[in-house]
Design a protein around this motif. Structure first.
Motif, PDB file in Angstrom:
ATOM      1  N   LYS A 168       0.863  -1.185   0.000  1.00  0.00           N
ATOM      2  CA  LYS A 168       0.000   0.000   0.000  1.00  0.00           C
ATOM      3  C   LYS A 168       0.896   1.231   0.000  1.00  0.00           C
ATOM      4  O   LYS A 168       1.881   1.295   0.741  1.00  0.00           O
ATOM      5  CB  LYS A 168      -0.920   0.017   1.221  1.00  0.00           C
ATOM      6  CG  LYS A 168      -1.875   1.202   1.248  1.00  0.00           C
ATOM      7  CD  LYS A 168      -2.864   1.092   2.393  1.00  0.00           C
ATOM      8  CE  LYS A 168      -3.858  -0.025   2.146  1.00  0.00           C
ATOM      9  NZ  LYS A 168      -4.953  -0.014   3.163  1.00  0.00           N
ATOM     10  N   ARG A 169       0.556   2.193  -0.829  1.00  0.00           N
ATOM     11  CA  ARG A 169       1.365   3.411  -0.909  1.00  0.00           C
ATOM     12  C   ARG A 169       0.459   4.626  -0.816  1.00  0.00           C
ATOM     13  O   ARG A 169      -0.553   4.719  -1.510  1.00  0.00           O
ATOM     14  CB  ARG A 169       2.148   3.434  -2.226  1.00  0.00           C
ATOM     15  CG  ARG A 169       2.981   4.702  -2.437  1.00  0.00           C
ATOM     16  CD  ARG A 169       4.007   4.496  -3.531  1.00  0.00           C
ATOM     17  NE  ARG A 169       5.080   3.633  -3.064  1.00  0.00           N
ATOM     18  CZ  ARG A 169       5.680   2.708  -3.812  1.00  0.00           C
ATOM     19  NH1 ARG A 169       5.283   2.517  -5.060  1.00  0.00           N
ATOM     20  NH2 ARG A 169       6.650   1.978  -3.316  1.00  0.00           N
ATOM     21  N   ARG A 170       0.803   5.528   0.046  1.00  0.00           N
ATOM     22  CA  ARG A 170       0.080   6.782   0.177  1.00  0.00           C
ATOM     23  C   ARG A 170       1.103   7.905   0.230  1.00  0.00           C
ATOM     24  O   ARG A 170       1.819   8.058   1.217  1.00  0.00           O
ATOM     25  CB  ARG A 170      -0.780   6.790   1.446  1.00  0.00           C
ATOM     26  CG  ARG A 170      -1.579   8.072   1.646  1.00  0.00           C
ATOM     27  CD  ARG A 170      -2.600   8.291   0.546  1.00  0.00           C
ATOM     28  NE  ARG A 170      -3.400   9.484   0.781  1.00  0.00           N
ATOM     29  CZ  ARG A 170      -4.274   9.983  -0.096  1.00  0.00           C
ATOM     30  NH1 ARG A 170      -4.444   9.364  -1.264  1.00  0.00           N
ATOM     31  NH2 ARG A 170      -4.969  11.055   0.186  1.00  0.00           N
ATOM     32  N   LEU A 171       1.211   8.657  -0.848  1.00  0.00           N
ATOM     33  CA  LEU A 171       2.190   9.726  -0.911  1.00  0.00           C
ATOM     34  C   LEU A 171       1.697  10.958  -0.202  1.00  0.00           C
ATOM     35  O   LEU A 171       0.515  11.104   0.109  1.00  0.00           O
ATOM     36  CB  LEU A 171       2.506  10.037  -2.375  1.00  0.00           C
ATOM     37  CG  LEU A 171       3.040   8.872  -3.217  1.00  0.00           C
ATOM     38  CD1 LEU A 171       3.482   9.351  -4.591  1.00  0.00           C
ATOM     39  CD2 LEU A 171       4.196   8.179  -2.505  1.00  0.00           C
ATOM     40  N   LYS A 172       2.589  11.889   0.072  1.00  0.00           N
ATOM     41  CA  LYS A 172       2.278  13.083   0.827  1.00  0.00           C
ATOM     42  C   LYS A 172       1.480  14.079  -0.032  1.00  0.00           C
ATOM     43  O   LYS A 172       1.735  14.249  -1.228  1.00  0.00           O
ATOM     44  CB  LYS A 172       3.555  13.746   1.345  1.00  0.00           C
ATOM     45  CG  LYS A 172       4.273  12.944   2.423  1.00  0.00           C
ATOM     46  CD  LYS A 172       5.517  13.681   2.895  1.00  0.00           C
ATOM     47  CE  LYS A 172       6.148  12.998   4.106  1.00  0.00           C
ATOM     48  NZ  LYS A 172       6.574  11.636   3.815  1.00  0.00           N
ATOM     49  N   GLU A 173       0.536  14.762   0.629  1.00  0.00           N
ATOM     50  CA  GLU A 173      -0.185  15.857  -0.012  1.00  0.00           C
ATOM     51  C   GLU A 173       0.752  17.057  -0.137  1.00  0.00           C
ATOM     52  O   GLU A 173       1.601  17.294   0.731  1.00  0.00           O
ATOM     53  CB  GLU A 173      -1.395  16.254   0.845  1.00  0.00           C
ATOM     54  CG  GLU A 173      -2.430  15.163   1.023  1.00  0.00           C
ATOM     55  CD  GLU A 173      -3.461  15.171  -0.089  1.00  0.00           C
ATOM     56  OE1 GLU A 173      -3.393  16.070  -0.955  1.00  0.00           O
ATOM     57  OE2 GLU A 173      -4.341  14.292  -0.060  1.00  0.00           O
ATOM     58  N   PRO A 174       0.614  17.842  -1.201  1.00  0.00           N
ATOM     59  CA  PRO A 174       1.419  19.075  -1.288  1.00  0.00           C
ATOM     60  C   PRO A 174       1.080  20.005  -0.125  1.00  0.00           C
ATOM     61  O   PRO A 174      -0.061  20.049   0.338  1.00  0.00           O
ATOM     62  CB  PRO A 174       0.988  19.678  -2.629  1.00  0.00           C
ATOM     63  CG  PRO A 174       0.475  18.529  -3.424  1.00  0.00           C
ATOM     64  CD  PRO A 174      -0.181  17.620  -2.419  1.00  0.00           C
ATOM     65  N   LYS A 175       2.062  20.726   0.344  1.00  0.00           N
ATOM     66  CA  LYS A 175       1.860  21.733   1.379  1.00  0.00           C
ATOM     67  C   LYS A 175       2.433  23.052   0.894  1.00  0.00           C
ATOM     68  O   LYS A 175       3.228  23.091  -0.050  1.00  0.00           O
ATOM     69  CB  LYS A 175       2.518  21.301   2.695  1.00  0.00           C
ATOM     70  CG  LYS A 175       4.031  21.258   2.644  1.00  0.00           C
ATOM     71  CD  LYS A 175       4.611  20.899   4.008  1.00  0.00           C
ATOM     72  CE  LYS A 175       6.155  20.938   3.958  1.00  0.00           C
ATOM     73  NZ  LYS A 175       6.741  20.625   5.281  1.00  0.00           N
ATOM     74  N   PHE A 176       2.039  24.133   1.539  1.00  0.00           N
ATOM     75  CA  PHE A 176       2.547  25.439   1.149  1.00  0.00           C
ATOM     76  C   PHE A 176       3.816  25.752   1.941  1.00  0.00           C
ATOM     77  O   PHE A 176       3.891  25.545   3.152  1.00  0.00           O
ATOM     78  CB  PHE A 176       1.496  26.516   1.414  1.00  0.00           C
ATOM     79  CG  PHE A 176       0.334  26.458   0.460  1.00  0.00           C
ATOM     80  CD1 PHE A 176       0.414  27.047  -0.790  1.00  0.00           C
ATOM     81  CD2 PHE A 176      -0.827  25.789   0.819  1.00  0.00           C
ATOM     82  CE1 PHE A 176      -0.641  26.979  -1.677  1.00  0.00           C
ATOM     83  CE2 PHE A 176      -1.906  25.711  -0.069  1.00  0.00           C
ATOM     84  CZ  PHE A 176      -1.798  26.308  -1.307  1.00  0.00           C
TER      85      PHE A 176
END
Length: 247
Positions: free
Chosen positions: A237-245
């Motif tokens: 299972k892979r869950r990449l990081k959400e973009p942040k400001f």
């Protein structure tokens, strides 16, 4: 490590981690297609850039720029920054809306979202040296026949992932007889035996095999019991990081 995303428009498209679901996979009985771990991992091994507005693209089969017409569902002041007929010859050009910067030695592959199938048009893939490039790239789609295609709002029109491609030229493919690797030969033979026996049981409608439905060796990162213990570094299972400001 950071993937730096510099917007090149006032309202850039949304970037999200690659999503696992696919409509054609959902349509399988019992969502059987999701049992294929390589499909799931490909779907989530990067980030999707989402279409901010729904539109229809139509190609009449000609080679000129004007042979592609683009019609957003609703008037959009930014639409000309999203999609255009730039390269002619049935190529639809879309703009990700960002200048990307990757760590030294890392390039970016831009492509269609893996296993996201569109009728009548094919996503083209490109590898870009984003560790130094000071300007953005485009995402291009090639019509496979004259006609209309739809891009829905929220549909991925570009999929980005990273790769260390510089050392690729150092890799030498070598074809060897499997017997030259006794350990691998044994592992393969045991797996093949288990696989054949399981398929025969399924064909005979054996109750236990039918209940089990499918073998989970790869999904669980396991070898057949008599070969070796399960791997500790397996990922299913892979869950990449959400973009942040950032600043």
């Amino acid at each position: 490590m950071e993937l730096e995303c510099y917007p090149t428009t006032e309202r850039p498209p949304e970037i999200v981690p690659g999503r696992q679901s696919r409509a054609w996979m959902d349509a399988f009985h019992a969502r059987h297609a999701y049992r294929c771990l390589p499909l799931n991992m490909a779907n989530t091994s990067g980030w999707e850039i989402l279409c901010p507005v729904a539109f229809t693209a139509e190609w009449n089969g000609g080679i000129r720029q004007e042979d592609i017409t683009l019609r957003p569902d609703y008037p959009s002041p930014d639409f000309h920054r999203l999609a255009s007929s730039h390269f002619s010859h049935g190529v639809l050009t879309m703009h990700p809306g960002y200048l990307f910067r990757t760590p030294p030695g890392w390039s970016m592959m831009a492509m269609g979202s893996p296993n996201h199938v569109k009728d009548g048009i094919q996503a083209l893939a490109g590898v870009v040296e984003t560790d130094w490039l000071p300007f953005p790239f485009t995402m291009n789609w090639l019509f496979t026949r004259p006609g209309k295609v739809r891009f829905e709002k929220g549909e991925p029109f570009c999929f980005i992932t990273l790769l260390q491609d510089k050392p690729l030229h150092e890799i030498q493919p070598v074809i060897r007889r499997m017997d030259s690797n006794p350990e691998l030969r044994h592992q393969y033979d045991v797996w093949e035996k288990h696989r054949s026996e399981f398929n025969q049981r399924i064909f005979r409608q054996d109750p236990e095999a039918t209940k089990e439905a499918w073998q989970r060796y790869y999904f669980k990162g396991e070898y057949p019991e008599e070969v070796a213990p399960a791997r500790e570094d397996h990922v299913n299972k892979r869950r990449l990081k959400e973009p942040k400001f950032g600043r």
